[in-house]
Design a protein around this motif. Structure first.
Motif, PDB file in Angstrom:
ATOM      1  N   SER A 287     -12.534 -13.025  -3.631  1.00 48.86           N
ATOM      2  CA  SER A 287     -12.839 -11.657  -3.190  1.00 48.86           C
ATOM      3  C   SER A 287     -13.212 -10.789  -4.387  1.00 48.86           C
ATOM      4  CB  SER A 287     -11.625 -11.061  -2.472  1.00 48.86           C
ATOM      5  OG  SER A 287     -11.303 -11.816  -1.322  1.00 48.86           O
ATOM      6  N   PRO A 288     -14.034  -9.754  -4.162  1.00 49.00           N
ATOM      7  CA  PRO A 288     -14.492  -8.906  -5.276  1.00 49.00           C
ATOM      8  C   PRO A 288     -13.374  -8.022  -5.834  1.00 49.00           C
ATOM      9  CG  PRO A 288     -15.267  -8.035  -3.181  1.00 49.00           C
ATOM     10  CD  PRO A 288     -14.662  -9.370  -2.883  1.00 49.00           C
ATOM     11  N   TRP A 289     -13.437  -7.766  -7.134  1.00 50.02           N
ATOM     12  CA  TRP A 289     -12.467  -6.901  -7.798  1.00 50.02           C
ATOM     13  C   TRP A 289     -12.757  -5.443  -7.473  1.00 50.02           C
ATOM     14  CZ3 TRP A 289      -8.377  -8.965 -10.433  1.00 50.02           C
ATOM     15  CH2 TRP A 289      -8.468 -10.315 -10.780  1.00 50.02           C
ATOM     16  N   THR A 290     -11.702  -4.659  -7.351  1.00 56.76           N
ATOM     17  CA  THR A 290     -11.872  -3.218  -7.077  1.00 56.76           C
ATOM     18  C   THR A 290     -11.133  -2.349  -8.090  1.00 56.76           C
ATOM     19  OG1 THR A 290      -9.943  -3.209  -5.590  1.00 56.76           O
ATOM     20  CG2 THR A 290     -12.114  -3.593  -4.597  1.00 56.76           C
TER      21      THR A 290
ATOM     22  N   LYS B 225      -8.000  -6.327  -5.722  1.00 57.77           N
ATOM     23  CA  LYS B 225      -9.196  -6.860  -5.077  1.00 57.77           C
ATOM     24  C   LYS B 225      -9.392  -6.271  -3.681  1.00 57.77           C
ATOM     25  CE  LYS B 225      -9.795 -11.304  -7.374  1.00 57.77           C
ATOM     26  NZ  LYS B 225     -10.186 -12.713  -7.158  1.00 57.77           N
ATOM     27  N   ASN B 226     -10.628  -6.329  -3.222  1.00 56.70           N
ATOM     28  CA  ASN B 226     -10.953  -5.997  -1.835  1.00 56.70           C
ATOM     29  C   ASN B 226     -10.982  -7.322  -1.069  1.00 56.70           C
ATOM     30  OD1 ASN B 226     -11.840  -4.897   0.566  1.00 56.70           O
ATOM     31  ND2 ASN B 226     -13.972  -4.744  -0.104  1.00 56.70           N
ATOM     32  N   TYR B 227      -9.874  -7.647  -0.442  1.00 59.09           N
ATOM     33  CA  TYR B 227      -9.729  -8.981   0.146  1.00 59.09           C
ATOM     34  C   TYR B 227     -10.718  -9.199   1.278  1.00 59.09           C
ATOM     35  CZ  TYR B 227      -7.718 -13.062   2.371  1.00 59.09           C
ATOM     36  OH  TYR B 227      -7.539 -14.307   2.913  1.00 59.09           O
ATOM     37  N   GLN B 228     -11.402 -10.336   1.204  1.00 55.14           N
ATOM     38  CA  GLN B 228     -12.322 -10.775   2.248  1.00 55.14           C
ATOM     39  C   GLN B 228     -11.973 -12.206   2.625  1.00 55.14           C
ATOM     40  OE1 GLN B 228     -16.234 -10.275   0.573  1.00 55.14           O
ATOM     41  NE2 GLN B 228     -16.117  -8.025   0.589  1.00 55.14           N
TER      42      GLN B 228
ATOM     43  N   ASN C 156      -3.364  -1.422   9.679  1.00 59.67           N
ATOM     44  CA  ASN C 156      -4.657  -1.229   9.022  1.00 59.67           C
ATOM     45  C   ASN C 156      -5.318  -2.535   8.600  1.00 59.67           C
ATOM     46  OD1 ASN C 156      -4.016   1.494   9.241  1.00 59.67           O
ATOM     47  ND2 ASN C 156      -3.210   1.615   7.157  1.00 59.67           N
ATOM     48  N   SER C 157      -4.572  -3.626   8.605  1.00 58.80           N
ATOM     49  CA  SER C 157      -5.066  -4.937   8.142  1.00 58.80           C
ATOM     50  C   SER C 157      -5.651  -4.847   6.738  1.00 58.80           C
ATOM     51  CB  SER C 157      -6.122  -5.481   9.120  1.00 58.80           C
ATOM     52  OG  SER C 157      -5.566  -5.677  10.394  1.00 58.80           O
ATOM     53  N   ASP C 158      -5.093  -3.939   5.934  1.00 58.16           N
ATOM     54  CA  ASP C 158      -5.584  -3.745   4.570  1.00 58.16           C
ATOM     55  C   ASP C 158      -4.684  -4.531   3.620  1.00 58.16           C
ATOM     56  OD1 ASP C 158      -6.619  -2.872   2.178  1.00 58.16           O
ATOM     57  OD2 ASP C 158      -6.985  -0.838   2.912  1.00 58.16           O
ATOM     58  N   ILE C 159      -5.067  -5.757   3.346  1.00 56.38           N
ATOM     59  CA  ILE C 159      -4.240  -6.644   2.540  1.00 56.38           C
ATOM     60  C   ILE C 159      -4.163  -6.164   1.096  1.00 56.38           C
ATOM     61  CG2 ILE C 159      -4.052  -9.015   1.665  1.00 56.38           C
ATOM     62  CD1 ILE C 159      -5.253  -9.957   4.290  1.00 56.38           C
ATOM     63  N   GLY C 160      -5.254  -5.619   0.578  1.00 55.58           N
ATOM     64  CA  GLY C 160      -5.277  -5.153  -0.802  1.00 55.58           C
ATOM     65  C   GLY C 160      -4.304  -4.021  -1.051  1.00 55.58           C
ATOM     66  N   VAL C 161      -4.307  -3.028  -0.175  1.00 56.82           N
ATOM     67  CA  VAL C 161      -3.392  -1.888  -0.321  1.00 56.82           C
ATOM     68  C   VAL C 161      -1.952  -2.338  -0.132  1.00 56.82           C
ATOM     69  CG1 VAL C 161      -2.759   0.380   0.599  1.00 56.82           C
ATOM     70  CG2 VAL C 161      -5.158  -0.240   0.401  1.00 56.82           C
TER      71      VAL C 161
ATOM     72  N   ASN D 262      -7.014   0.255  -4.844  1.00 55.82           N
ATOM     73  CA  ASN D 262      -5.928   0.087  -3.870  1.00 55.82           C
ATOM     74  C   ASN D 262      -4.748   0.995  -4.186  1.00 55.82           C
ATOM     75  OD1 ASN D 262      -7.239  -1.925  -2.349  1.00 55.82           O
ATOM     76  ND2 ASN D 262      -6.597  -3.520  -3.780  1.00 55.82           N
ATOM     77  N   PHE D 263      -4.467   1.171  -5.470  1.00 50.83           N
ATOM     78  CA  PHE D 263      -3.376   2.072  -5.867  1.00 50.83           C
ATOM     79  C   PHE D 263      -3.757   3.526  -5.599  1.00 50.83           C
ATOM     80  CE2 PHE D 263      -2.750  -1.784  -8.318  1.00 50.83           C
ATOM     81  CZ  PHE D 263      -1.390  -2.002  -8.190  1.00 50.83           C
ATOM     82  N   LYS D 264      -5.018   3.863  -5.785  1.00 49.04           N
ATOM     83  CA  LYS D 264      -5.489   5.217  -5.465  1.00 49.04           C
ATOM     84  C   LYS D 264      -5.334   5.497  -3.970  1.00 49.04           C
ATOM     85  CE  LYS D 264      -8.880   5.462  -9.222  1.00 49.04           C
ATOM     86  NZ  LYS D 264     -10.329   5.496  -9.556  1.00 49.04           N
ATOM     87  N   ALA D 265      -5.628   4.480  -3.147  1.00 49.61           N
ATOM     88  CA  ALA D 265      -5.484   4.644  -1.692  1.00 49.61           C
ATOM     89  C   ALA D 265      -4.027   4.887  -1.320  1.00 49.61           C
ATOM     90  CB  ALA D 265      -6.022   3.408  -0.977  1.00 49.61           C
ATOM     91  N   LEU D 266      -3.110   4.230  -2.022  1.00 45.76           N
ATOM     92  CA  LEU D 266      -1.681   4.451  -1.777  1.00 45.76           C
ATOM     93  C   LEU D 266      -1.286   5.887  -2.074  1.00 45.76           C
ATOM     94  CD1 LEU D 266       0.258   1.351  -3.159  1.00 45.76           C
ATOM     95  CD2 LEU D 266       0.223   2.172  -0.815  1.00 45.76           C
ATOM     96  N   LEU D 267      -1.773   6.403  -3.199  1.00 47.96           N
ATOM     97  CA  LEU D 267      -1.434   7.772  -3.598  1.00 47.96           C
ATOM     98  C   LEU D 267      -2.063   8.787  -2.661  1.00 47.96           C
ATOM     99  CD1 LEU D 267      -1.807   7.446  -7.477  1.00 47.96           C
ATOM    100  CD2 LEU D 267       0.320   7.586  -6.166  1.00 47.96           C
TER     101      LEU D 267
END
Length: 307
Positions: free
Chosen positions: A55-58, A44-47, A269-274, A62-67
């Protein structure tokens, strides 16, 4: 056909035992199973407005961002190699310490030695990191002060990445050996003493008793502890890797593990999803590893398997 009592009849019969089990069961459910629902954050894209479930599904973004970040392979490798070193050396030092303590004859000396070995376990990584910094600080450290007194040049540990694998392994072994040796020492004290008496009658010396009786008898205990360690082989000791290294970018290539990487993703980054995706990736690796290793052990020696 043999009668099998129903669940409710069994529960009614053993209600006192179930009541005693209830606090531990509640603890596991509340702190281990309920938080697992947060796994959905990895997809999800946490909001903050929507929360975890709104929060909306992505999908797999998030795994792509990790790679794409390019550090996942590096931190995975570091975590695996460090934990292999901790596991192998931990078994050697813990079992060796327990055997040596068992061979000591002086009762008071044995107690004092065990207490000193156990003491590092109670020192937090915050304190250990502060002590280490005061010893190895380039400008004011005790170690460099002694080197300068002897006419040698100062050694800048915090700017020497190649030295840190050895430092971290030493610190981990120093801290866990005393605590880990307790399990082996308990296993040794539970061995049948008649075996040692019979071997002494046959003329066996101390080393032969250790080699042919003590060590083989400790193998089941060792296998259980190793399998439990393998279950966390992709989990780094966050206190060790964060409190001793801090946030030095120079040392990250050799000291960064999955846990510290996830922490930095969340803080910087405060990116909870990643961050949740990285945590799920870590948990899946641990689960797959322990399952495969347990099956291999079960094929070779079923008695040593965890389940």
């Amino acid at each position: 056909m043999r009668y099998k009592p129903s669940f409710f009849k069994t529960a009614k019969k053993h209600w006192m035992l179930l009541l005693m089990l209830a606090p531990a069961l509640l603890y596991v459910i509340i702190f281990s199973y309920v938080p697992m629902t947060g796994i959905v954050l990895a997809f999800k894209n946490y909001q903050y407005a929507g929360g975890i479930y709104g929060s909306p599904w992505t999908g797999l973004d998030n795994f792509k961002a990790l790679l794409v970040a390019g550090k996942l392979g590096q931190v995975t490798r570091n975590t695996l190699l460090y934990n292999i070193a901790f596991l192998v050396l931990g078994v050697i030092f813990e079992m060796g310490s327990a055997i040596l303590l068992n061979e000591l004859f002086g009762k008071w000396f044995k107690k004092i030695a065990q207490s000193f070995m156990f003491l590092p376990y109670f020192i937090s990584w915050v304190v250990a990191g502060a002590i280490m910094y005061n010893i190895f600080n380039y400008e004011r450290g005790v170690f460099n002060h002694v080197l300068n007194m002897l006419g040698a040049n100062s050694f800048d540990l915090y700017n020497t990445p190649a030295a840190w694998p050895f430092v971290l392994i030493f610190l981990k072994i120093w801290k866990q050996t005393g605590y880990g040796s307790v399990v082996y020492l308990a296993a040794i004290t539970g061995l049948d003493q008649e075996m040692f008496e019979a071997s002494a009658i046959d003329g066996a010396n101390a080393w032969q008793k250790i080699r042919y009786i003590t060590i083989p008898s400790l193998i089941p205990t060792m296998m259980i502890l190793v399998l439990m360690g393998i279950g966390n082989i992709f989990r780094g000791d966050f206190g060790l890797f964060y409190q001793t290294v801090k946030s030095s970018a120079l040392l990250q290539p050799v000291t960064d593990v999955i846990d510290t990487y996830v922490f930095r993703l969340l803080i910087n980054n405060s990116d909870i999803g990643v961050s949740a995706a990285a945590g799920l990736y870590q948990s899946v690796l641990c689960f797959v590893t322990i399952t495969i290793c347990n099956k291999l052990v079960k094929k070779v020696e079923p008695d040593y398997a965890l389940y």
